[in-house]
Design a protein around this motif. Structure first.
Motif, PDB file in Angstrom:
ATOM      1  N   LEU A  35      30.443  44.464  89.903  1.00  0.00           N
ATOM      2  CA  LEU A  35      29.486  43.856  88.983  1.00  0.00           C
ATOM      3  C   LEU A  35      29.095  42.461  89.455  1.00  0.00           C
ATOM      4  CD1 LEU A  35      31.361  44.699  85.644  1.00  0.00           C
ATOM      5  CD2 LEU A  35      29.573  46.051  86.776  1.00  0.00           C
ATOM      6  N   ALA A  36      27.846  42.113  89.172  1.00  0.00           N
ATOM      7  CA  ALA A  36      27.363  40.745  89.393  1.00  0.00           C
ATOM      8  C   ALA A  36      26.491  40.386  88.201  1.00  0.00           C
ATOM      9  CB  ALA A  36      26.567  40.657  90.686  1.00  0.00           C
ATOM     10  N   PHE A  37      26.668  39.174  87.700  1.00  0.00           N
ATOM     11  CA  PHE A  37      25.884  38.686  86.569  1.00  0.00           C
ATOM     12  C   PHE A  37      24.956  37.588  87.059  1.00  0.00           C
ATOM     13  CE2 PHE A  37      29.496  40.728  84.706  1.00  0.00           C
ATOM     14  CZ  PHE A  37      28.969  41.365  83.594  1.00  0.00           C
ATOM     15  N   LEU A  38      23.657  37.781  86.839  1.00  0.00           N
ATOM     16  CA  LEU A  38      22.639  36.855  87.320  1.00  0.00           C
ATOM     17  C   LEU A  38      22.044  36.065  86.167  1.00  0.00           C
ATOM     18  CD1 LEU A  38      20.714  39.257  89.729  1.00  0.00           C
ATOM     19  CD2 LEU A  38      22.704  37.838  90.218  1.00  0.00           C
ATOM     20  N   LEU A  44      24.153  43.471  87.432  1.00  0.00           N
ATOM     21  CA  LEU A  44      23.992  44.466  88.485  1.00  0.00           C
ATOM     22  C   LEU A  44      25.301  45.219  88.610  1.00  0.00           C
ATOM     23  CD1 LEU A  44      22.247  42.260  91.210  1.00  0.00           C
ATOM     24  CD2 LEU A  44      21.168  43.713  89.465  1.00  0.00           C
ATOM     25  N   CYS A  45      25.208  46.532  88.782  1.00  0.00           N
ATOM     26  CA  CYS A  45      26.394  47.378  88.853  1.00  0.00           C
ATOM     27  C   CYS A  45      26.269  48.318  90.047  1.00  0.00           C
ATOM     28  CB  CYS A  45      26.522  48.185  87.565  1.00  0.00           C
ATOM     29  SG  CYS A  45      27.826  49.423  87.615  1.00  0.00           S
ATOM     30  N   SER A  46      27.277  48.307  90.890  1.00  0.00           N
ATOM     31  CA  SER A  46      27.342  49.245  92.001  1.00  0.00           C
ATOM     32  C   SER A  46      28.584  50.104  91.810  1.00  0.00           C
ATOM     33  CB  SER A  46      27.416  48.485  93.327  1.00  0.00           C
ATOM     34  OG  SER A  46      27.596  49.394  94.395  1.00  0.00           O
ATOM     35  N   MET A  96      21.651  47.068  85.361  1.00  0.00           N
ATOM     36  CA  MET A  96      20.908  47.896  86.307  1.00  0.00           C
ATOM     37  C   MET A  96      21.881  48.353  87.387  1.00  0.00           C
ATOM     38  SD  MET A  96      17.668  45.306  86.552  1.00  0.00           S
ATOM     39  CE  MET A  96      17.077  46.027  88.046  1.00  0.00           C
ATOM     40  N   ARG A  97      21.921  49.657  87.611  1.00  0.00           N
ATOM     41  CA  ARG A  97      22.784  50.180  88.678  1.00  0.00           C
ATOM     42  C   ARG A  97      22.037  50.073  89.997  1.00  0.00           C
ATOM     43  NH1 ARG A  97      24.957  55.025  90.851  1.00  0.00           N
ATOM     44  NH2 ARG A  97      23.390  56.325  89.886  1.00  0.00           N
ATOM     45  N   VAL A  98      22.725  49.646  91.057  1.00  0.00           N
ATOM     46  CA  VAL A  98      22.096  49.421  92.353  1.00  0.00           C
ATOM     47  C   VAL A  98      22.905  50.094  93.456  1.00  0.00           C
ATOM     48  CG1 VAL A  98      21.096  47.238  91.565  1.00  0.00           C
ATOM     49  CG2 VAL A  98      23.286  47.203  92.770  1.00  0.00           C
TER      50      VAL A  98
END
Length: 132
Positions: free
Chosen positions: A43-46, A57-59, A11-13
């Motif tokens: 990137l963050a992996f939850l 998550l991708c910014s 998901m891009r944020v």
């Protein structure tokens, strides 16, 4: 070809820190890793409890603002007790955008909004319910 496993959903944020705070403090997810990709995406992996699949998550501000189309995509999480969940959300001033609703199987669900307008569905399922 045969797909063997779902690994993650991306998901891009717009604001990585704000989005991570939401998923950590509202839903209790764990950040496994944060990094910058070779292209410059943050990137963050939850990790979701009791699940192998991750949320990525991708910014990437260079690609412009994030606009989430209504009813296009949502994440659904199972909760133990919907009434307790509603009380917890209210204590954190998180607005319920839809529900509670009861399905024909006896499941109950609500929707809330994550940052950028992504919908999050929270579902209480009776024991033995296959899906929803």
């Amino acid at each position: 070809m045969k797909v063997t496993k779902l690994l993650h959903t991306r998901m891009r944020v717009s604001d990585m820190d704000q989005t991570i705070r939401f998923y950590q403090h509202v839903l209790g997810l764990e950040v496994l890793e944060r990094k910058v990709s070779p292209r410059g995406s943050h990137l963050a992996f939850l990790k979701v409890p009791n699940s192998e699949e991750l949320i990525e998550l991708c910014s990437f501000p260079a690609s412009g603002p994030v606009t989430v189309q209504e009813d296009l995509v949502h994440l659904a999480f199972q909760v133990e007790n919907l009434d307790d969940t509603i009380r917890a959300l209210e204590s954190k001033q998180i607005r319920i955008t839809d529900g509670p609703t009861k399905t024909s199987s006896g499941s109950r669900f609500i929707f809330i909004d994550a940052p950028d307008g992504y919908e999050v569905e929270l579902i209480e399922r009776p024991p033995g319910t296959a899906l929803v």
